[in-house]
Design an enzyme around this catalytic site. Structure first.
Site, PDB file in Angstrom:
ATOM      1  N   ARG A   9       0.833  -1.215   0.000  1.00 26.97           N
ATOM      2  CA  ARG A   9       0.000   0.000   0.000  1.00 26.97           C
ATOM      3  C   ARG A   9       0.866   1.264   0.000  1.00 26.97           C
ATOM      4  O   ARG A   9       0.912   1.992  -0.987  1.00 26.97           O
ATOM      5  CB  ARG A   9      -0.948  -0.033   1.214  1.00 26.97           C
ATOM      6  CG  ARG A   9      -2.047   1.011   1.198  1.00 26.97           C
ATOM      7  CD  ARG A   9      -1.627   2.375   1.638  1.00 26.97           C
ATOM      8  NE  ARG A   9      -1.085   2.420   2.994  1.00 26.97           N
ATOM      9  CZ  ARG A   9      -0.498   3.493   3.499  1.00 26.97           C
ATOM     10  NH1 ARG A   9      -0.357   4.598   2.770  1.00 26.97           N
ATOM     11  NH2 ARG A   9       0.002   3.477   4.729  1.00 26.97           N
ATOM     12  N   ASP A  10       1.620   1.476   1.060  1.00 33.10           N
ATOM     13  CA  ASP A  10       2.391   2.720   1.177  1.00 33.10           C
ATOM     14  C   ASP A  10       3.528   2.721   0.152  1.00 33.10           C
ATOM     15  O   ASP A  10       3.883   3.766  -0.403  1.00 33.10           O
ATOM     16  CB  ASP A  10       2.958   2.841   2.597  1.00 33.10           C
ATOM     17  CG  ASP A  10       3.226   4.273   3.024  1.00 33.10           C
ATOM     18  OD1 ASP A  10       3.334   5.143   2.153  1.00 33.10           O
ATOM     19  OD2 ASP A  10       3.337   4.515   4.234  1.00 33.10           O
ATOM     20  N   HIS A 201       4.807   4.400  12.741  1.00 30.17           N
ATOM     21  CA  HIS A 201       4.856   4.290  11.274  1.00 30.17           C
ATOM     22  C   HIS A 201       5.945   5.259  10.810  1.00 30.17           C
ATOM     23  O   HIS A 201       5.716   6.461  10.687  1.00 30.17           O
ATOM     24  CB  HIS A 201       3.481   4.668  10.722  1.00 30.17           C
ATOM     25  CG  HIS A 201       3.370   4.662   9.237  1.00 30.17           C
ATOM     26  ND1 HIS A 201       2.793   3.620   8.536  1.00 30.17           N
ATOM     27  CD2 HIS A 201       3.751   5.568   8.306  1.00 30.17           C
ATOM     28  CE1 HIS A 201       2.828   3.893   7.243  1.00 30.17           C
ATOM     29  NE2 HIS A 201       3.401   5.071   7.069  1.00 30.17           N
ATOM     30  N   HIS A 203       8.870   6.661   8.340  1.00 32.96           N
ATOM     31  CA  HIS A 203       9.558   6.743   7.040  1.00 32.96           C
ATOM     32  C   HIS A 203      11.039   6.991   7.349  1.00 32.96           C
ATOM     33  O   HIS A 203      11.398   7.390   8.472  1.00 32.96           O
ATOM     34  CB  HIS A 203       8.923   7.826   6.175  1.00 32.96           C
ATOM     35  CG  HIS A 203       7.581   7.402   5.633  1.00 32.96           C
ATOM     36  ND1 HIS A 203       7.390   6.988   4.333  1.00 32.96           N
ATOM     37  CD2 HIS A 203       6.377   7.273   6.237  1.00 32.96           C
ATOM     38  CE1 HIS A 203       6.125   6.647   4.154  1.00 32.96           C
ATOM     39  NE2 HIS A 203       5.475   6.814   5.300  1.00 32.96           N
ATOM     40  N   CYS A 234       4.542   9.147   0.386  1.00 33.45           N
ATOM     41  CA  CYS A 234       3.161   9.582   0.177  1.00 33.45           C
ATOM     42  C   CYS A 234       3.163  10.608  -0.941  1.00 33.45           C
ATOM     43  O   CYS A 234       3.881  11.610  -0.863  1.00 33.45           O
ATOM     44  CB  CYS A 234       2.594  10.191   1.456  1.00 33.45           C
ATOM     45  SG  CYS A 234       0.953  10.905   1.218  1.00 33.45           S
ATOM     46  N   ASN A 243       9.377   3.992   3.391  1.00 33.21           N
ATOM     47  CA  ASN A 243       9.171   3.586   4.782  1.00 33.21           C
ATOM     48  C   ASN A 243      10.443   2.933   5.302  1.00 33.21           C
ATOM     49  O   ASN A 243      11.280   2.468   4.528  1.00 33.21           O
ATOM     50  CB  ASN A 243       8.056   2.526   4.838  1.00 33.21           C
ATOM     51  CG  ASN A 243       6.706   3.095   4.523  1.00 33.21           C
ATOM     52  OD1 ASN A 243       6.344   3.257   3.368  1.00 33.21           O
ATOM     53  ND2 ASN A 243       5.946   3.422   5.553  1.00 33.21           N
TER      54      ASN A 243
HETATM   55  P1  HMG Z   1     -12.403  14.600  -3.191  1.00 35.70           P
HETATM   56  O1  HMG Z   1     -11.965  14.871  -4.594  1.00 35.70           O
HETATM   57  O2  HMG Z   1     -12.524  15.742  -2.249  1.00 35.70           O
HETATM   58  O3  HMG Z   1     -13.732  13.753  -3.023  1.00 35.70           O
HETATM   59  O4  HMG Z   1     -11.396  13.547  -2.570  1.00 35.70           O
HETATM   60  P2  HMG Z   1     -14.999  13.461  -3.848  1.00 35.70           P
HETATM   61  O5  HMG Z   1     -15.955  12.889  -2.847  1.00 35.70           O
HETATM   62  O6  HMG Z   1     -15.390  14.685  -4.633  1.00 35.70           O
HETATM   63  O7  HMG Z   1     -14.558  12.310  -4.854  1.00 35.70           O
HETATM   64  C1  HMG Z   1     -13.821  12.519  -6.023  1.00 35.70           C
HETATM   65  C2  HMG Z   1     -14.017  11.322  -6.916  1.00 35.70           C
HETATM   66  O8  HMG Z   1     -13.459  10.147  -6.312  1.00 35.70           O
HETATM   67  C3  HMG Z   1     -15.473  10.971  -7.178  1.00 35.70           C
HETATM   68  O9  HMG Z   1     -15.521  10.356  -8.465  1.00 35.70           O
HETATM   69  C4  HMG Z   1     -15.765   9.930  -6.133  1.00 35.70           C
HETATM   70  O10 HMG Z   1     -16.819   9.062  -6.481  1.00 35.70           O
HETATM   71  C5  HMG Z   1     -14.471   9.173  -6.075  1.00 35.70           C
HETATM   72  P3  HMG Z   1     -16.182  11.153  -9.726  1.00 35.70           P
HETATM   73  O11 HMG Z   1     -17.585  11.389  -9.310  1.00 35.70           O
HETATM   74  O12 HMG Z   1     -15.397  12.433  -9.846  1.00 35.70           O
HETATM   75  O13 HMG Z   1     -16.002  10.188 -10.838  1.00 35.70           O
HETATM   76  N1  HMG Z   1     -14.225   8.571  -4.775  1.00 35.70           N
HETATM   77  C6  HMG Z   1     -13.807   7.327  -4.587  1.00 35.70           C
HETATM   78  N2  HMG Z   1     -13.519   6.331  -5.444  1.00 35.70           N
HETATM   79  C7  HMG Z   1     -13.103   5.168  -4.908  1.00 35.70           C
HETATM   80  N3  HMG Z   1     -12.950   4.951  -3.594  1.00 35.70           N
HETATM   81  C8  HMG Z   1     -13.228   5.927  -2.718  1.00 35.70           C
HETATM   82  C9  HMG Z   1     -13.656   7.174  -3.206  1.00 35.70           C
HETATM   83  N4  HMG Z   1     -13.996   8.329  -2.612  1.00 35.70           N
HETATM   84  C10 HMG Z   1     -14.323   9.187  -3.573  1.00 35.70           C
HETATM   85  N5  HMG Z   1     -13.062   5.718  -1.401  1.00 35.70           N
HETATM   86  C11 HMG Z   1     -10.835  11.761  -1.090  1.00 35.70           C
HETATM   87  C12 HMG Z   1     -11.516  13.106  -1.216  1.00 35.70           C
HETATM   88  C13 HMG Z   1     -10.775  11.439   0.381  1.00 35.70           C
HETATM   89  C14 HMG Z   1     -11.652  10.710  -1.825  1.00 35.70           C
HETATM   90  C15 HMG Z   1      -9.411  11.867  -1.710  1.00 35.70           C
HETATM   91  O14 HMG Z   1      -8.765  12.946  -1.136  1.00 35.70           O
HETATM   92  C16 HMG Z   1      -8.572  10.629  -1.530  1.00 35.70           C
HETATM   93  O15 HMG Z   1      -8.867   9.572  -2.062  1.00 35.70           O
HETATM   94  N6  HMG Z   1      -7.469  10.766  -0.782  1.00 35.70           N
HETATM   95  C17 HMG Z   1      -6.563   9.659  -0.517  1.00 35.70           C
HETATM   96  C18 HMG Z   1      -5.137  10.093  -0.695  1.00 35.70           C
HETATM   97  C19 HMG Z   1      -4.219   8.955  -0.350  1.00 35.70           C
HETATM   98  O16 HMG Z   1      -4.519   7.785  -0.566  1.00 35.70           O
HETATM   99  N7  HMG Z   1      -3.032   9.306   0.201  1.00 35.70           N
HETATM  100  C20 HMG Z   1      -2.032   8.340   0.557  1.00 35.70           C
HETATM  101  C21 HMG Z   1      -2.413   7.468   1.714  1.00 35.70           C
HETATM  102  S1  HMG Z   1      -2.183   8.229   3.304  1.00 35.70           S
HETATM  103  C22 HMG Z   1      -0.490   8.004   3.637  1.00 35.70           C
HETATM  104  O17 HMG Z   1       0.250   7.565   2.807  1.00 35.70           O
HETATM  105  C23 HMG Z   1      -0.019   8.303   5.038  1.00 35.70           C
HETATM  106  C24 HMG Z   1       0.202   7.034   5.880  1.00 35.70           C
HETATM  107  O18 HMG Z   1       1.095   6.131   5.237  1.00 35.70           O
HETATM  108  C25 HMG Z   1       0.757   7.408   7.262  1.00 35.70           C
HETATM  109  C26 HMG Z   1       1.974   8.339   7.191  1.00 35.70           C
HETATM  110  O19 HMG Z   1       2.983   7.982   6.521  1.00 35.70           O
HETATM  111  O20 HMG Z   1       1.885   9.386   7.812  1.00 35.70           O
HETATM  112  C27 HMG Z   1      -1.138   6.273   6.121  1.00 35.70           C
HETATM  113 MG    MG Z   2       3.235   6.297   5.261  1.00 38.77          MG
END
Ligand code: HMG
Ligand code: MG
Length: 292
Positions: A9-10, A201, A203, A234, A243
């Site tokens: 995932r990450d 967690h 990095h 990320c 990581n």
């Molecule tokens: P948005 O653009 O504000 O939301 O994104 P929206 O509700 O307007 O949705 C946009 C489009 O995405 C729409 O499709 C939704 O249907 C679709 P359209 O109508 O335009 O065709 N959609 C989805 N599709 C599939 N699955 C879903 C979903 N939700 C909406 N769940 C949103 C808001 C939260 C969706 C967006 O910002 C997002 O997906 N963010 C995720 C970013 C991400 O994955 N970042 C990396 C992971 S976090 C990380 O790495 C940190 C971590 O490792 C810890 C650390 O290191 O600190 C965990």
């Molecule tokens: Mg991370």
């Protein structure tokens, strides 16, 4: 010691070139064969935000894993939970941050908005018989705002635990924390949450992750997230490198007297399998020495 393997995932979320679904499946199956018991396989996030993981359902459908391997997936909202339920996943992870700008950049919402959404998501997941992990990003330093106050981390962690997540993973998202910061911030969180409910967690951008693990061990933290080969980052955190590498973590823990149950040689096979498909070596120091 518990290790949560987050490479699929990450690690993969940061790869620009799409990795074929069958390679992802082969990678996860090899990680399980190495003895990893908790694997974060993918995310049900917007495919517009993270195109690499748009095949989440296909990856999950194709996996053949031993029964004792716990698969988890990241979900940012109710829609993500619905897709996870459809895929038959038993554990999901919700994620927010301790700094407002990062929450906004990563989730397009404020911290308060994410927490308000997660209240319903966690309730629905628990009602459906799932377990839920929580992540707090930018616990030490935010790439946009700089140092983060421990009180912010304590508050978000307490909110997540109160809504029913069984574990909160505290993220050094851009890999810049050093042991004194771990002691201060995690020490503050420990006044509000028991060590068994916390994970780190880390990095490894500035090669401080293992020192931070040691600081975590001294505080009683027994769960660490890592990524095979040290893949990762990320896409919404400028400057975030991989990581902490699982090979480096396993070697460090085992040689310090903390068994992990992970077979390093087989883990290296998993990392090399993926590295072969990515066409480059991975940064883990220990990986570079196993079988070399
Ligand atoms: P948005 O653009 O504000 O939301 O994104 P929206 O509700 O307007 O949705 C946009 C489009 O995405 C729409 O499709 C939704 O249907 C679709 P359209 O109508 O335009 O065709 N959609 C989805 N599709 C599939 N699955 C879903 C979903 N939700 C909406 N769940 C949103 C808001 C939260 C969706 C967006 O910002 C997002 O997906 N963010 C995720 C970013 C991400 O994955 N970042 C990396 C992971 S976090 C990380 O790495 C940190 C971590 O490792 C810890 C650390 O290191 O600190 C965990
Ligand atoms: Mg991370």
């Amino acid at each position: 010691m518990r290790i949560v393997e987050v490479g699929p995932r990450d690690g993969l979320q940061n790869e620009a070139d799409l990795v074929p679904t069958e390679v992802k499946i082969g990678y996860v199956e090899r990680l399980a064969a190495a003895g990893l018991k908790q694997i974060e396989v993918t995310s049900f996030v917007s495919p517009k935000w993270v195109p690499q993981l748009a095949d989440a359902a296909e990856v999950l459908a194709g996996l053949k894993l031993p029964d004792d391997v716990v698969v988890s997936v990241l979900v940012p909202n109710q829609k993500g939970l619905e897709l996870a339920l459809k895929a038959g996943v038993k554990r999901v992870a919700v994620f927010t941050a301790a700094s407002e700008t990062f929450a906004r950049k990563n989730l397009n919402r404020s911290i308060a908005e994410t927490l308000a959404d997660y209240r319903g998501v966690v309730r629905a997941a628990l009602d459906a018989g799932l377990s839920v992990r929580g992540y707090v990003s930018t616990c030490f330093v935010c790439p946009f705002e700089g140092p983060v106050a421990p009180e912010a981390v304590v508050q978000v962690t307490a909110d997540l635990l109160e809504m029913g997540v069984d574990e909160v993973s505290l993220g050094d998202t851009i890999g810049v924390a050093v042991p004194p910061q771990i002691r201060t911030t995690v020490g503050a969180v420990l006044k509000a949450a028991p060590a068994e409910r916390l994970a780190l967690h880390l990095h490894d951008t500035w090669a401080t992750a293992l020192a931070n693990v040691w600081a975590g061990l001294e505080l009683g933290i027994t769960c660490y997230d890592s990524s095979a080969g040290g893949l990762g980052g990320c896409p919404y955190a400028p400057g975030a490198a991989g990581n902490l590498a699982t090979e480096d973590l396993v070697n460090f823990l085992e040689r310090s007297g903390y068994p992990t149950g992970v077979d390093l040689a087989r883990l290296a096979e998993a990392s090399r399998y993926l590295a072969g498909h990515l066409g480059r070596t991975l940064p883990s120091r220990v990986l570079g020495r196993i079988g070399a």
